[in-house]
Design a protein around this motif. Structure first.
Motif, PDB file in Angstrom:
ATOM      1  N   ASP A   1      28.659  20.300 -11.679  1.00  0.00           N
ATOM      2  CA  ASP A   1      28.271  19.629 -12.927  1.00  0.00           C
ATOM      3  C   ASP A   1      29.273  18.539 -13.275  1.00  0.00           C
ATOM      4  O   ASP A   1      28.899  17.445 -13.711  1.00  0.00           O
ATOM      5  N   ALA A   2      30.557  18.838 -13.084  1.00  0.00           N
ATOM      6  CA  ALA A   2      31.598  17.870 -13.431  1.00  0.00           C
ATOM      7  C   ALA A   2      31.495  16.610 -12.571  1.00  0.00           C
ATOM      8  O   ALA A   2      31.631  15.487 -13.079  1.00  0.00           O
ATOM      9  N   ILE A   3      31.255  16.786 -11.271  1.00  0.00           N
ATOM     10  CA  ILE A   3      31.131  15.619 -10.382  1.00  0.00           C
ATOM     11  C   ILE A   3      29.922  14.773 -10.760  1.00  0.00           C
ATOM     12  O   ILE A   3      29.990  13.542 -10.809  1.00  0.00           O
ATOM     13  N   ALA A   4      28.787  15.436 -11.025  1.00  0.00           N
ATOM     14  CA  ALA A   4      27.577  14.702 -11.401  1.00  0.00           C
ATOM     15  C   ALA A   4      27.789  13.926 -12.700  1.00  0.00           C
ATOM     16  O   ALA A   4      27.457  12.736 -12.795  1.00  0.00           O
TER      17      ALA A   4
ATOM     18  N   GLU B   1      14.860  20.668 -13.000  1.00  0.00           N
ATOM     19  CA  GLU B   1      15.630  20.218 -14.155  1.00  0.00           C
ATOM     20  C   GLU B   1      16.452  18.983 -13.797  1.00  0.00           C
ATOM     21  O   GLU B   1      16.700  18.705 -12.621  1.00  0.00           O
ATOM     22  N   ALA B   2      16.882  18.269 -14.813  1.00  0.00           N
ATOM     23  CA  ALA B   2      17.636  17.041 -14.591  1.00  0.00           C
ATOM     24  C   ALA B   2      19.039  17.337 -14.073  1.00  0.00           C
ATOM     25  O   ALA B   2      19.677  18.312 -14.473  1.00  0.00           O
ATOM     26  N   VAL B   3      19.508  16.495 -13.177  1.00  0.00           N
ATOM     27  CA  VAL B   3      20.901  16.553 -12.729  1.00  0.00           C
ATOM     28  C   VAL B   3      21.784  16.184 -13.927  1.00  0.00           C
ATOM     29  O   VAL B   3      21.460  15.256 -14.679  1.00  0.00           O
ATOM     30  N   PRO B   4      22.882  16.881 -14.148  1.00  0.00           N
ATOM     31  CA  PRO B   4      23.734  16.596 -15.307  1.00  0.00           C
ATOM     32  C   PRO B   4      24.138  15.126 -15.395  1.00  0.00           C
ATOM     33  O   PRO B   4      24.610  14.550 -14.419  1.00  0.00           O
ATOM     34  N   GLY B   5      23.906  14.541 -16.559  1.00  0.00           N
ATOM     35  CA  GLY B   5      24.285  13.159 -16.801  1.00  0.00           C
ATOM     36  C   GLY B   5      23.221  12.131 -16.488  1.00  0.00           C
ATOM     37  O   GLY B   5      23.293  10.985 -16.941  1.00  0.00           O
ATOM     38  N   ALA B   6      22.198  12.519 -15.721  1.00  0.00           N
ATOM     39  CA  ALA B   6      21.212  11.551 -15.242  1.00  0.00           C
ATOM     40  C   ALA B   6      20.319  11.018 -16.360  1.00  0.00           C
ATOM     41  O   ALA B   6      20.048   9.813 -16.441  1.00  0.00           O
ATOM     42  N   VAL B   7      19.833  11.902 -17.243  1.00  0.00           N
ATOM     43  CA  VAL B   7      18.941  11.473 -18.325  1.00  0.00           C
ATOM     44  C   VAL B   7      19.657  10.521 -19.270  1.00  0.00           C
ATOM     45  O   VAL B   7      19.114   9.470 -19.656  1.00  0.00           O
ATOM     46  N   GLU B   8      20.880  10.874 -19.627  1.00  0.00           N
ATOM     47  CA  GLU B   8      21.644  10.044 -20.558  1.00  0.00           C
ATOM     48  C   GLU B   8      21.873   8.656 -19.982  1.00  0.00           C
ATOM     49  O   GLU B   8      21.714   7.645 -20.681  1.00  0.00           O
ATOM     50  N   PHE B   9      22.219   8.600 -18.691  1.00  0.00           N
ATOM     51  CA  PHE B   9      22.461   7.301 -18.074  1.00  0.00           C
ATOM     52  C   PHE B   9      21.184   6.476 -17.992  1.00  0.00           C
ATOM     53  O   PHE B   9      21.178   5.278 -18.332  1.00  0.00           O
ATOM     54  N   ALA B  10      20.092   7.079 -17.523  1.00  0.00           N
ATOM     55  CA  ALA B  10      18.837   6.343 -17.343  1.00  0.00           C
ATOM     56  C   ALA B  10      18.348   5.764 -18.667  1.00  0.00           C
ATOM     57  O   ALA B  10      17.879   4.619 -18.725  1.00  0.00           O
ATOM     58  N   ASN B  11      18.461   6.525 -19.738  1.00  0.00           N
ATOM     59  CA  ASN B  11      18.022   6.024 -21.043  1.00  0.00           C
ATOM     60  C   ASN B  11      18.978   4.977 -21.605  1.00  0.00           C
ATOM     61  O   ASN B  11      18.544   4.028 -22.264  1.00  0.00           O
TER      62      ASN B  11
END
Length: 280
Positions: free
Chosen positions: A45-48, A127-137
């Protein structure tokens, strides 16, 4: 009572046998440790999150610099500068986590097969990879078009669209920004043609994936050449290109065997033994 005693003994034997078989299957599957890491390690999770946080901090730079491109093709021609910005993102293990599918395969003692894979995709449960939704939006809110270039089959595109929307990813209603394998003639697993189509109409400011082939043609070449490509483009990683960890599967695994099909189990084990570098 005598019958009941025998029934209980048989039941206990059956359960013990199932437990033994399952344990053996889990131990024998080469992806078990990697799948456990993806699903349970806080480090994953931390790396993602680190990867996407770095991309988010970097994004303002290409939006202000029209000379910036994350496309090797566009770098050779300055016609891209007036085009609107876009980001190319892979789907599987980049924005969607499919480790539950791999866990199923391990528990069932199965190898990857397209029927089970497509059935999983149609469930739309990833489910979404950690951090992916926030970045894409974050990118979409700043006028960047996201293109999801995936090697999922075209037959599961609608299910993929549903999954992405339900997880909160920006999906366009006006253009087809989910580009699947086989959707158009010439669209194959290399992703080259699909990247080129995006490049014709957009300035590609970032590329995000989990496999070297998400960034440049890297299939069917030796490990040495793949390593050379990474060195040649080292300035792009962490700035224009962002890669997520995927220890479960990928072209890296095929490269271990120089993309040779039909190797026996013994031959594969011999090659893997040679690939382990013990410095002696």
């Amino acid at each position: 009572m005598h019958y009941l005693k025998h029934a209980l003994i048989l039941s206990a034997f059956f359960l013990a046998s199932c437990s033994t078989v399952q344990k053996s299957t889990i131990n024998d599957d080469p992806t078990t440790q990697a799948t456990l890491w993806v699903q349970n390690a806080a480090e994953y999770d931390a790396i993602a999150m680190q990867t996407y946080a770095t991309a988010m901090r970097t994004l303002p730079l290409p939006l202000e610099d029209s000379f910036w491109t994350a496309s090797l093709n566009q770098e050779e021609d300055d016609n891209f500068m007036s085009l609107p910005p876009a980001i190319i993102m892979d789907v599987d293990e980049t924005v969607l986590d499919n480790s539950p599918f791999q866990a199923r395969m391990i528990k069932q003692g199965k190898d990857f097969n397209i029927e089970d894979w497509n059935a999983w995709c149609k469930e739309a449960k990833a489910e979404a990879v950690p951090g992916a939704v926030e970045f894409a939006n974050y990118a979409a809110d700043r006028g960047v078009t996201i293109f999801y270039i995936t090697n999922r089959d075209y037959e599961v595109e609608e299910a993929t669209r549903k999954n992405l929307i339900e997880e909160g990813f920006p999906v366009s209603n006006s253009i087809d920004n989910i580009m699947t394998n086989g959707e158009e003639p010439g669209w194959n697993s290399s992703k080259t043609e699909r990247r080129q189509q995006v490049e014709e109409n957009y300035r590609v400011v970032m590329v995000i994936g989990d496999d070297l082939n998400d960034f440049l043609p890297a299939k069917g070449i030796t490990q040495k050449k793949r390593a050379g490509l990474v060195q040649e483009n080292s300035d792009w990683f962490g700035r224009r290109w962002f890669i997520l960890p995927n220890p479960v599967y990928g072209s890296w695994e095929q490269a271990l065997f120089d993309f040779e099909d039909g190797l026996s189990e013994s031959e594969r084990k011999t090659i893997l033994q040679k690939r382990l570098n013990s410095k002696n």
